[in-house]
Design a protein around this motif. Structure first.
Motif, mmCIF file in Angstrom:
data_model
loop_
_atom_site.group_PDB
_atom_site.id
_atom_site.type_symbol
_atom_site.label_atom_id
_atom_site.label_comp_id
_atom_site.label_asym_id
_atom_site.label_seq_id
_atom_site.Cartn_x
_atom_site.Cartn_y
_atom_site.Cartn_z
ATOM 1 N N UNK A 75 0.530 -12.959 -6.578
ATOM 2 C CA UNK A 75 -0.717 -13.565 -7.586
ATOM 3 C C UNK A 75 -1.557 -14.533 -6.729
ATOM 4 N N UNK A 76 -0.948 -15.119 -6.060
ATOM 5 C CA UNK A 76 -1.418 -16.271 -5.521
ATOM 6 C C UNK A 76 -2.493 -15.849 -4.360
ATOM 7 N N UNK A 77 -1.831 -14.887 -3.445
ATOM 8 C CA UNK A 77 -2.742 -14.257 -2.350
ATOM 9 C C UNK A 77 -4.058 -13.543 -3.076
ATOM 10 N N UNK A 78 -3.642 -12.810 -4.166
ATOM 11 C CA UNK A 78 -4.921 -12.089 -4.976
ATOM 12 C C UNK A 78 -5.935 -12.965 -5.373
ATOM 13 N N UNK A 79 -5.356 -14.067 -6.129
ATOM 14 C CA UNK A 79 -6.531 -14.966 -6.530
ATOM 15 C C UNK A 79 -7.107 -15.777 -5.401
ATOM 16 N N UNK A 80 -6.504 -15.895 -4.220
ATOM 17 C CA UNK A 80 -7.102 -16.630 -3.213
ATOM 18 C C UNK A 80 -8.327 -15.558 -2.828
ATOM 19 N N UNK A 81 -7.803 -14.444 -2.464
ATOM 20 C CA UNK A 81 -8.958 -13.127 -2.077
ATOM 21 C C UNK A 81 -9.992 -13.230 -2.906
ATOM 22 N N UNK A 82 -9.748 -13.168 -4.369
ATOM 23 C CA UNK A 82 -10.976 -12.887 -5.304
ATOM 24 C C UNK A 82 -11.961 -14.195 -5.250
ATOM 25 N N UNK A 239 -8.647 -19.419 5.502
ATOM 26 C CA UNK A 239 -7.987 -20.705 5.153
ATOM 27 C C UNK A 239 -6.975 -20.620 3.984
ATOM 28 N N UNK A 240 -7.164 -19.556 3.083
ATOM 29 C CA UNK A 240 -6.492 -19.710 1.825
ATOM 30 C C UNK A 240 -5.281 -18.689 2.005
ATOM 31 N N UNK A 241 -5.605 -17.372 1.330
ATOM 32 C CA UNK A 241 -4.638 -16.121 1.288
ATOM 33 C C UNK A 241 -3.745 -15.799 2.436
ATOM 34 N N UNK A 242 -4.384 -16.002 3.643
ATOM 35 C CA UNK A 242 -3.304 -15.393 4.782
ATOM 36 C C UNK A 242 -2.110 -16.483 4.922
ATOM 37 N N UNK A 243 -2.675 -17.647 4.708
ATOM 38 C CA UNK A 243 -1.486 -18.678 4.754
ATOM 39 C C UNK A 243 -0.393 -18.539 3.750
ATOM 40 N N UNK A 244 -0.657 -18.024 2.613
ATOM 41 C CA UNK A 244 0.310 -17.795 1.458
ATOM 42 C C UNK A 244 1.255 -16.617 2.060
ATOM 43 N N UNK A 245 0.823 -15.715 2.655
ATOM 44 C CA UNK A 245 1.333 -14.529 2.894
ATOM 45 C C UNK A 245 2.233 -14.862 4.065
ATOM 46 N N UNK A 246 1.674 -15.639 5.001
ATOM 47 C CA UNK A 246 2.597 -16.076 6.311
ATOM 48 C C UNK A 246 3.571 -16.743 5.685
ATOM 49 N N UNK A 247 3.618 -17.781 4.730
ATOM 50 C CA UNK A 247 4.654 -18.648 4.227
ATOM 51 C C UNK A 247 5.494 -17.709 3.309
ATOM 52 N N UNK A 248 5.203 -16.663 2.677
ATOM 53 C CA UNK A 248 5.949 -15.761 2.097
ATOM 54 C C UNK A 248 6.882 -15.022 2.942
ATOM 55 N N UNK A 325 0.108 -23.088 -4.126
ATOM 56 C CA UNK A 325 -0.758 -22.794 -5.143
ATOM 57 C C UNK A 325 -1.796 -23.541 -5.087
ATOM 58 N N UNK A 326 -1.692 -24.884 -5.209
ATOM 59 C CA UNK A 326 -2.719 -26.001 -5.428
ATOM 60 C C UNK A 326 -3.539 -25.990 -3.975
ATOM 61 N N UNK A 327 -2.991 -25.620 -2.893
ATOM 62 C CA UNK A 327 -3.858 -25.571 -1.753
ATOM 63 C C UNK A 327 -5.083 -24.311 -1.945
ATOM 64 N N UNK A 328 -4.348 -23.324 -2.381
ATOM 65 C CA UNK A 328 -5.321 -21.974 -2.331
ATOM 66 C C UNK A 328 -6.340 -22.456 -3.324
#
Lengths: 478, 224
Positions: A75-82, A239-248, A325-328
């Protein structure tokens, strides 16, 4: 073969293919970028709803897992992408990027991130990562007639391939010494027998490969150049979504199959976190380009977020998830403001271009100030809560050094964030910017409200993150 | 015994040629060493009983990838000796870092036996390698297989986005336009007086439009 687990990914990929077909078969004389962007945003929203509805479990031959953790990350990654796609709406049009492939590649990249978040097997990990990265390499170079963009794409591609090679080598060692590709089987093998040195070497290489994708020190060299060279809309995404995925991936691998090696990787993560925080705050001071400033800022943020992983427990993981979440959210908002910096059609990236923005365009200056204060960690804003949680988690796990360094670097970091605010409000006004597009303002508004009013959405975010962390850690034990 | 001997021969040549890929002064030689490395890796796969992978390695990497490399190396006018100028300056640092890493690896792996666990031999099913692969790829790992397909699709989209240019001056054949043309659109019958020619004048058919007759590339104009 429980394929229903992967319905969001399948639907998203099919939507991407449909959008691609529409773009390819459409009238050649017109640009389909706008239509493709709308379709892509719609498919991402649809995939997001499907993620929320998707069942939990392991399926598809044991390579795919869906749990609360995967859902949160997706959800966070999709939000960042949108948000990034909405930022790109107007900025791509003005920059002359009329490729309908742009949003399509973003959709495929997001699908890769979702696969990464759901990996239950080393092969899923690698393929998801490559799907995400390939699309990003192309996106960085998509403004091919501009030297900076091609340079950014090539640099990211060459260094990313090197990191992939290291990651693959590590994965092969882990596979060879544990005897399995499945996370569950690796965890069982590690808990059962003595840990061989080969496995440790493999683990180090895996961490190196993943940390590269996070752009944490010492694998950060590509970040400033790529952020500066890539089109602004791509940087906002990168700067947003890919970092979330890498953290995942990092959290899932380290706390899952490699959980038995926690004493080995903890120091590694600590060193990376300390180096990232220090370099992120010190190197940003000298920057005059706002995109490079954001690059160093993201390196620093990755350091703070890694602190939660170093703690290695449920509180730490929850803290990292809230931090991401806050970062994205604030990252997307900050880039919406950066994209709005256009003067007579030319994109401005110099911090000096912001001079006197407080008098020229109070709304934009207000938004930028909120994001800068939030990134610095000023109390009522979103960034503060993320930092607070990781510091508390680190202190509770006895990582005093880490927390101490974090507090010192946030003070140093506050200096350069506040310098941007000072330029906006106290310098002599420069020439006005071009009129903002509504899409850009909308992103800034949404992110700004979420950042400024984070206290109001704090409870549900915290609950979701805690649920995600609990599901992940329960999975490793049971 | 003989298998072990061949393993070490292949492995030694593989490592040596991989080193030469980096060290060779002439880029064409480097690519040729790369091909040698691929062949030896294929030999290792054969020893391991993975004949399908061995053949794929030769066909795909030697047959396609390495040849493509050769093309690129020969067609791009890169002065490799210029690129190496920094080598002397950075060689000591690089060597030092490499030595430290190597020492660490040796220290870590010192207590390691070459083959710590005898891998359990997979149950012989009487099927060939490729049949076995097919059975697993299209059933158990279908998700990953399809995901690989999407990765390749993304790479293809990338190649098209980054390189395709719609050129106005290129001479393309549009068969529909060709079929729609009548002789009257383009041909004019002239009856010049013998010995005088057309006096350099150009006759145009009534249906002639400049759009149909694209300008010739500049290259041709200069030669005529």
């Amino acid at each position: 073969m429980n394929w229903t687990l992967a319905v969001p990914e399948l639907v998203l990929v099919l939507c991407g293919l449909a959008t691609l077909t529409i773009g390819v078969l459409g009238d050649k004389a017109k640009s389909h970028a706008g239509l493709a962007t709308w379709l892509s945003i719609a498919s991402l929203l649809f995939a997001g709803v499907l993620v929320l509805l998707s069942p939990s479990g392991i399926g598809l031959g044991g390579v795919f897992i869906n749990d609360a953790f995967a859902r949160f990350m997706k959800i966070v990654a999709i939000g960042g992408a949108i948000l990034a796609m909405a930022v790109g709406f107007d900025s791509n049009r003005r920059a002359g990027l009329r490729h309908f492939e742009f949003p399509v590649l973003m959709v495929f990249s997001t699908a890769g991130m979702m696969v990464m978040a759901s990996s239950a097997n080393l092969m899923t990990l690698y393929i998801g990562l490559e799907l995400q990265s390939f699309a990003l390499y192309v996106l960085c170079a998509i403004d091919r007639d501009r030297l900076g963009s091609s340079e950014a794409g090539l640099k990211y591609f060459v260094l990313g391939s090197l990191a992939s090679g290291l990651l693959l080598y590590g994965l092969s060692l882990v596979y060879g010494f544990s005897g399995s590709l499945d996370y569950a089987a690796i965890a069982t093998a590690l808990h059962a027998g003595a840990i061989s040195p080969g496995l440790l070497v493999g683990m180090v290489f895996v961490v190196v490969g993943l940390v590269f994708k996070l752009s944490a020190v010492p694998f950060h060299m590509w970040t400033p150049d790529v952020y500066e060279g890539a089109p602004a809309s791509v940087t906002a995404f990168l700067a947003g979504a890919p970092k979330v995925a890498a953290f995942a991936l990092l959290i899932r691998v380290l706390l899952g199959p490699l959980g038995a090696l926690a004493h080995q990787w903890q120091l590694l993560i600590e060193i990376v976190a300390v180096c990232s925080m220090v370099l992120g705050s010190l190197a940003a001071i000298a920057q005059t380009d706002i995109k490079r400033l954001m690059a160093y800022s993201s390196i620093g943020h990755m350091g703070y977020a890694l602190m939660g992983i170093a703690a290695g427990n449920e509180a730490g993981t929850t803290a990292t998830l809230v931090y991401l979440f806050t970062y994205v959210v604030m990252n997307a908002g900050a880039f919406a403001c950066i994209v709005a910096m256009r003067r007579r059609g030319e994109a401005q990236t110099d911090i000096a271009a912001l001079a006197g923005l407080g008098r020229r365009d109070p709304a934009l200056a207000m938004g930028m100030a909120i994001f800068m204060f939030s990134m610095a960690g000023v109390p009522p804003l979103a960034g503060f809560f993320g930092k607070l949680l990781v510091f508390v988690a680190a202190v509770k796990s006895g990582l005093w050094v880490l927390a101490g360094v974090g507090i010192v670097t946030s003070v140093i970091g506050a200096f350069y964030y506040l310098r941007v605010v000072r330029v906006m409000y106290f310098d002599t006004p420069a020439e006005a910017f071009d009129a903002r597009a509504r899409s850009t303002s909308a992103v800034a508004l949404v992110s700004g409200l979420a950042t400024a009013g984070f206290v109001l959405i704090w409870a549900p975010v915290m609950a979701a993150a805690a649920l995600a962390a609990r599901s992940l850690l329960a999975g490793t034990v049971g | 015994m003989i298998v072990t001997a061949f393993f070490y021969i292949f492995a030694a040549i593989l490592v040596a040629s991989a080193g030469m890929v980096v060290a060779a002064r002439n880029p064409v030689h480097a690519v040729l060493f790369l091909i040698l490395a691929f062949f030896n890796a294929a030999g290792l796969f054969l020893i391991a009983g993975a004949e399908f992978l061995a053949m794929i390695l030769v066909i795909v990497y030697v047959g396609a990838v390495a040849v493509l490399f050769l093309f690129v190396v020969m067609m791009l006018d890169i002065r490799f000796d210029q690129m190496r100028e920094g080598l002397q300056r950075y060689a000591p640092i690089g060597a030092a870092v490499g030595l430290v890493l190597f020492a660490e690896l040796v220290a870590t792996l010192a207590g390691l036996k070459i083959a710590p666990v005898e891998a359990a031999a997979p149950a012989a099913s009487g099927l060939t390698n490729s049949a076995e692969l097919g059975l697993v790829i299209y059933t158990r790992y279908i998700f990953l297989f399809q995901a690989c397909g999407i990765v390749l699709l993304v790479a293809m989209i990338g190649a098209i986005v980054l390189t395709l240019r719609e050129r106005v001056s290129s001479r393309k054949q549009d068969i529909a336009v060709q079929h729609a043309r009548h002789p009257a659109d383009t041909l004019v019958m002239a009856d010049p007086v013998a010995g005088s020619g057309m006096d350099g004048q150009i006759l145009r058919a009534p249906g002639w439009t400049p759009a149909l007759d694209k300008p010739a590339p500049a290259r041709l104009e200069t030669t005529s």
